[in-house]
Design a protein around this motif. Sequence first.
Motif, PDB file in Angstrom:
ATOM      1  N   LEU A   1       0.802  -1.221   0.000  1.00  0.00           N
ATOM      2  CA  LEU A   1       0.000   0.000   0.000  1.00  0.00           C
ATOM      3  C   LEU A   1       0.834   1.270   0.000  1.00  0.00           C
ATOM      4  O   LEU A   1       0.474   2.254  -0.633  1.00  0.00           O
ATOM      5  CB  LEU A   1      -0.935   0.013   1.213  1.00  0.00           C
ATOM      6  CG  LEU A   1      -1.998  -1.082   1.218  1.00  0.00           C
ATOM      7  CD1 LEU A   1      -2.865  -0.952   2.450  1.00  0.00           C
ATOM      8  CD2 LEU A   1      -2.842  -1.004  -0.040  1.00  0.00           C
ATOM      9  N   PHE A   2       1.961   1.264   0.727  1.00  0.00           N
ATOM     10  CA  PHE A   2       2.722   2.515   0.866  1.00  0.00           C
ATOM     11  C   PHE A   2       4.137   2.405   0.342  1.00  0.00           C
ATOM     12  O   PHE A   2       4.925   3.323   0.506  1.00  0.00           O
ATOM     13  CB  PHE A   2       2.794   2.941   2.341  1.00  0.00           C
ATOM     14  CG  PHE A   2       1.474   2.919   3.030  1.00  0.00           C
ATOM     15  CD1 PHE A   2       0.434   3.700   2.575  1.00  0.00           C
ATOM     16  CD2 PHE A   2       1.278   2.109   4.124  1.00  0.00           C
ATOM     17  CE1 PHE A   2      -0.782   3.671   3.207  1.00  0.00           C
ATOM     18  CE2 PHE A   2       0.056   2.076   4.760  1.00  0.00           C
ATOM     19  CZ  PHE A   2      -0.982   2.853   4.305  1.00  0.00           C
ATOM     20  N   ASN A   3       4.507   1.249  -0.219  1.00  0.00           N
ATOM     21  CA  ASN A   3       5.889   1.042  -0.653  1.00  0.00           C
ATOM     22  C   ASN A   3       6.837   1.099   0.537  1.00  0.00           C
ATOM     23  O   ASN A   3       8.016   1.373   0.389  1.00  0.00           O
ATOM     24  CB  ASN A   3       6.291   2.095  -1.697  1.00  0.00           C
ATOM     25  CG  ASN A   3       7.313   1.561  -2.675  1.00  0.00           C
ATOM     26  OD1 ASN A   3       7.527   0.349  -2.746  1.00  0.00           O
ATOM     27  ND2 ASN A   3       7.945   2.437  -3.421  1.00  0.00           N
TER      28      ASN A   3
ATOM     29  N   LYS B   1      -0.662   0.846  -7.273  1.00  0.00           N
ATOM     30  CA  LYS B   1      -0.684   2.168  -7.884  1.00  0.00           C
ATOM     31  C   LYS B   1      -1.567   2.177  -9.135  1.00  0.00           C
ATOM     32  O   LYS B   1      -2.128   3.205  -9.510  1.00  0.00           O
ATOM     33  CB  LYS B   1       0.749   2.542  -8.253  1.00  0.00           C
ATOM     34  CG  LYS B   1       1.107   3.991  -7.984  1.00  0.00           C
ATOM     35  CD  LYS B   1       2.595   4.178  -8.205  1.00  0.00           C
ATOM     36  CE  LYS B   1       2.896   5.493  -8.855  1.00  0.00           C
ATOM     37  NZ  LYS B   1       4.323   5.619  -9.169  1.00  0.00           N
ATOM     38  N   LYS B   2      -1.655   1.000  -9.766  1.00  0.00           N
ATOM     39  CA  LYS B   2      -2.507   0.899 -10.950  1.00  0.00           C
ATOM     40  C   LYS B   2      -3.982   0.841 -10.556  1.00  0.00           C
ATOM     41  O   LYS B   2      -4.846   0.702 -11.410  1.00  0.00           O
ATOM     42  CB  LYS B   2      -2.150  -0.367 -11.745  1.00  0.00           C
ATOM     43  CG  LYS B   2      -0.883  -0.210 -12.569  1.00  0.00           C
ATOM     44  CD  LYS B   2      -0.740  -1.348 -13.577  1.00  0.00           C
ATOM     45  CE  LYS B   2       0.030  -2.513 -13.002  1.00  0.00           C
ATOM     46  NZ  LYS B   2       0.251  -3.609 -13.950  1.00  0.00           N
ATOM     47  N   GLY B   3      -4.250   0.886  -9.246  1.00  0.00           N
ATOM     48  CA  GLY B   3      -5.624   0.821  -8.797  1.00  0.00           C
ATOM     49  C   GLY B   3      -6.071  -0.585  -8.431  1.00  0.00           C
ATOM     50  O   GLY B   3      -7.244  -0.834  -8.207  1.00  0.00           O
ATOM     51  N   GLN B   4      -5.115  -1.517  -8.382  1.00  0.00           N
ATOM     52  CA  GLN B   4      -5.487  -2.903  -8.074  1.00  0.00           C
ATOM     53  C   GLN B   4      -4.926  -3.328  -6.727  1.00  0.00           C
ATOM     54  O   GLN B   4      -4.351  -4.416  -6.595  1.00  0.00           O
ATOM     55  CB  GLN B   4      -4.957  -3.824  -9.167  1.00  0.00           C
ATOM     56  CG  GLN B   4      -5.551  -3.496 -10.520  1.00  0.00           C
ATOM     57  CD  GLN B   4      -4.866  -4.269 -11.622  1.00  0.00           C
ATOM     58  OE1 GLN B   4      -3.663  -4.474 -11.593  1.00  0.00           O
ATOM     59  NE2 GLN B   4      -5.640  -4.713 -12.582  1.00  0.00           N
ATOM     60  N   ALA B   5      -5.096  -2.474  -5.721  1.00  0.00           N
ATOM     61  CA  ALA B   5      -4.552  -2.781  -4.400  1.00  0.00           C
ATOM     62  C   ALA B   5      -5.142  -4.061  -3.841  1.00  0.00           C
ATOM     63  O   ALA B   5      -4.448  -4.875  -3.233  1.00  0.00           O
ATOM     64  CB  ALA B   5      -4.804  -1.617  -3.455  1.00  0.00           C
TER      65      ALA B   5
ATOM     66  N   ALA C   1      -3.977  15.298  -9.874  1.00  0.00           N
ATOM     67  CA  ALA C   1      -4.749  14.222 -10.477  1.00  0.00           C
ATOM     68  C   ALA C   1      -4.285  12.847  -9.994  1.00  0.00           C
ATOM     69  O   ALA C   1      -4.757  11.827 -10.460  1.00  0.00           O
ATOM     70  CB  ALA C   1      -4.638  14.301 -11.995  1.00  0.00           C
ATOM     71  N   GLU C   2      -3.341  12.878  -9.038  1.00  0.00           N
ATOM     72  CA  GLU C   2      -2.747  11.621  -8.620  1.00  0.00           C
ATOM     73  C   GLU C   2      -3.655  10.753  -7.752  1.00  0.00           C
ATOM     74  O   GLU C   2      -3.313   9.653  -7.389  1.00  0.00           O
ATOM     75  CB  GLU C   2      -1.438  11.878  -7.861  1.00  0.00           C
ATOM     76  CG  GLU C   2      -0.226  11.878  -8.755  1.00  0.00           C
ATOM     77  CD  GLU C   2      -0.027  10.571  -9.487  1.00  0.00           C
ATOM     78  OE1 GLU C   2       0.000   9.526  -8.806  1.00  0.00           O
ATOM     79  OE2 GLU C   2       0.084  10.579 -10.715  1.00  0.00           O
ATOM     80  N   VAL C   3      -4.807  11.281  -7.366  1.00  0.00           N
ATOM     81  CA  VAL C   3      -5.718  10.491  -6.548  1.00  0.00           C
ATOM     82  C   VAL C   3      -6.170   9.279  -7.365  1.00  0.00           C
ATOM     83  O   VAL C   3      -6.649   9.427  -8.489  1.00  0.00           O
ATOM     84  CB  VAL C   3      -6.957  11.323  -6.150  1.00  0.00           C
ATOM     85  CG1 VAL C   3      -7.815  10.547  -5.175  1.00  0.00           C
ATOM     86  CG2 VAL C   3      -6.530  12.644  -5.564  1.00  0.00           C
TER      87      VAL C   3
ATOM     88  N   VAL D   1     -10.003   2.718  -7.009  1.00  0.00           N
ATOM     89  CA  VAL D   1      -9.336   1.727  -6.176  1.00  0.00           C
ATOM     90  C   VAL D   1     -10.202   0.474  -6.113  1.00  0.00           C
ATOM     91  O   VAL D   1     -11.309   0.496  -5.582  1.00  0.00           O
ATOM     92  CB  VAL D   1      -9.103   2.252  -4.747  1.00  0.00           C
ATOM     93  CG1 VAL D   1      -8.478   1.176  -3.903  1.00  0.00           C
ATOM     94  CG2 VAL D   1      -8.207   3.474  -4.789  1.00  0.00           C
ATOM     95  N   SER D   2      -9.695  -0.574  -6.711  1.00  0.00           N
ATOM     96  CA  SER D   2     -10.439  -1.820  -6.674  1.00  0.00           C
ATOM     97  C   SER D   2      -9.990  -2.637  -5.489  1.00  0.00           C
ATOM     98  O   SER D   2      -8.794  -2.835  -5.271  1.00  0.00           O
ATOM     99  CB  SER D   2     -10.192  -2.592  -7.971  1.00  0.00           C
ATOM    100  OG  SER D   2     -10.304  -3.963  -7.725  1.00  0.00           O
ATOM    101  N   THR D   3     -10.923  -3.079  -4.684  1.00  0.00           N
ATOM    102  CA  THR D   3     -10.566  -3.962  -3.582  1.00  0.00           C
ATOM    103  C   THR D   3     -10.900  -5.404  -3.963  1.00  0.00           C
ATOM    104  O   THR D   3     -11.015  -6.264  -3.118  1.00  0.00           O
ATOM    105  CB  THR D   3     -11.314  -3.579  -2.294  1.00  0.00           C
ATOM    106  OG1 THR D   3     -12.715  -3.603  -2.587  1.00  0.00           O
ATOM    107  CG2 THR D   3     -10.913  -2.201  -1.828  1.00  0.00           C
TER     108      THR D   3
END
Lengths: 502, 319
Positions: free
Chosen positions: A80-82, A101-105, A229-231, A235-237
Amino acid sequence: MLEAYGSALAYLFGNPSSFLLIIFSVIWGIAFGSVPGLTGIVGVALLIPFTFVFDPTAGLLLLSGVYVGSTFGGSISAILFNTPGSPEAACTALDGYPMAKKGQAGKALGIALASSAIGGIFGTIVLMLLAPPMAQFALNFGPAEYFALAVLGITAISAIGGGSILKGLVAGLLGLGIATVGLDPITGTERYTFGNLSLLTGISFVPAIIGTFALAEVLQRAGEKTSTAEVITDVSTKLPSMKEFMETRFTLLRSSSIGAVIGALPGVGATTAAFISYSEAVRWSKRPQDFGTGVAEGIAAPESANNSAVGGSMIPLLALGIPGSATTAVMLGGLTIHGIIPGPLLMETNTQLVYTVFIGMFIANILMLIFGIRAARYFALVLKAPYALVGPAIVVLCMTGVYALNSNIVDVGVMLAMGAFGFLLRKLRYPIASFVIGLVLGPIAERSLRQGLVISDYDYWDFVSRPITAVLLIASLLSLIYGFYGQWKRHRQDRGSPAATG
Amino acid sequence: MLSLKITTIAAVVAGMSIAAPAALAEDYPSRTIEVIHSYGPGGGTDRFVRAVAVPFEEISGQSMVPISIQGGGGMPAFANFQQRRVDGYTLMAISPDQIIAHALGRISMDAFQPLARVQYDQGMIVVPADSPFQTIEEFIAHARENPGDLTVGITGAAGFDDTVMGLWNIETGAEVTTVPFGSSEMVSNTLGGQVDAMHEEYGPARGLIDSGDMRPLVVFSDERLPVLPDVPTAVELGYDVTLGRWRAFAMPADADPAHVETLYGLISEAVASDAYQEVQEQAALQFRSELLDPEEFQAFIEEEIEVYTRVLDALGLLN
């Protein structure tokens, strides 16, 4: 053996509270693993005084459950945070964070969790069935073999690289170079400390990793123009599907095996296992150039290996009384306080204890899966927060985490310096993975080479002609050639078709 | 400061100079005592402090906690110890590692007020079961004929183990080559026959000795261990090798003498307790762990500095 399991089951069902202990220990472990600076070792050490009120079996159940949980826990903050919560999770950040980061956390966490559970169960089964023979096998590994193993891992640098062979090599050499700071492992001479006594034991691994990974990432994103725009809106869970998961099955099998063997070797543990299996995953992949951009194998390999190494590192502890890792060394101390003398006789004289722990670790891995699935979905939501809030929080987390680890303020300085250094590496597009592999495996290679040469009286032939060493070194050489060839070929293909560049 | 002056004056006036330190000592310790050390949580020194802390708390009503500051060859821990206020609530757990750092010029032992040496371990040369050496005489004979041929696994480079084996080489002339490992690799490399022997204390090695996988050849102590009656000491063979790993408490050099006295009293009581003695026996540290008071400990430190400096110099580590 069946009798032993019978008495172990009788113990567990005779003491229903032991199930509560396992549940507690897994949650405690995940928490300690996931918060940078706490780590599983501290989680185990803090609980040792509490084991005094239990019998030794319950005490060891508690400690091994924490060990299992913490090894997975580290991957949560890595993804999540590197910010790897513990050293063994450092490798998971290489592909886990890009995927998040690609939204596939959710998918990244799901792969980490499932791989952890599979690796953990694999390691436990090896421990259950093969502890004494594996312990004997591990004794064949002297310095020469450790050296060859480390070299094999390092040669994967040739296959990583993301475009430029030269940059991959430079990054790898920088890692190897930084690893030489501190006292010489054989003569105790100071190297590159420039009179600064705080650098005597070298650049500590965790501060270095947290700096190059987490801080450098925050710096980079702060410098990006599009930061508003970095938000990550999407976010897919969602957890990985069965099909996606099955695609990593060979990686899982290979990495779990590597993890169990390396875990069983004293002195090297989950961190080394994770990096070597990552190297192997890159080497065996059909698309090695994609590693580092968020591929499933890049998460599955280190996570299954480091959890499998948990079972592996219990092998020398229980079969010979030699701790296979730093955490098991603390557990050994705990056992001694209970009046149990660790050694080859432990498995015969304390059958019930040993077999109860086997079953306990098995249960702990399954519990980890159950708790983890729910937790992963919630954790993944953190990324929905704007990066303007998350970024500074990560910096705070890095500082406190690094300080808390050893209460050593110098480590914070190391972290900051490595953050700037990591930022530079990224800006100039040097592969971080190569750098970290050099940093992790370099010291093992150097130390064991020097030990081996002292033992063989500087006879190089005697050193390389040992069977296991020879096989590993030849494999390294072949993979080095193959890796460079593959990169060279891709390079030519890319030139041939302009569409493929980018 | 003012109140201290008044007390002193009052004491002088009353002609009872003993009253002042007694009054000071009465409300000491009134809060937690912190013990800095440079080793990991759960390691030998951490466990040592915790083992003393349990009876200490019962006796004094105040807790004692270990503070682990790792890395940097013990330097950050020492720096932290020196930066703290000298108020009697900061101790440091010290060992031969500090003596070595002193000999190498990295720290000064003058920074410490010795408080109490509690544990004193003894090392051994241990060989794997299939070693050709049955006795220490055979081992010495081979080493004398082939200087440096025998390899001995040790923990850490240019540290305590290297000094002990360096002293062994000087005293016996049976020269061995040391190979530094991490502690668990040292054991596995000895068991696996990669090295000929290892230097290890009885406690961590007893599991492998009991099972017959390892054989101790010699003990570095004045007297034989009651648990190993057949294993000779280096001293009875005529070699003065008795260096052992010890664990102790120290205060800052300018600590209040009254605090030193009070604290030593509390620690000696804690060490004598059943709770502590039991832990010490489980770690097999009871054989020569005689408690030394501040004065005896100071003398012991001076002797240690002399021996370590001599050996490290012979090893070429001092420059």
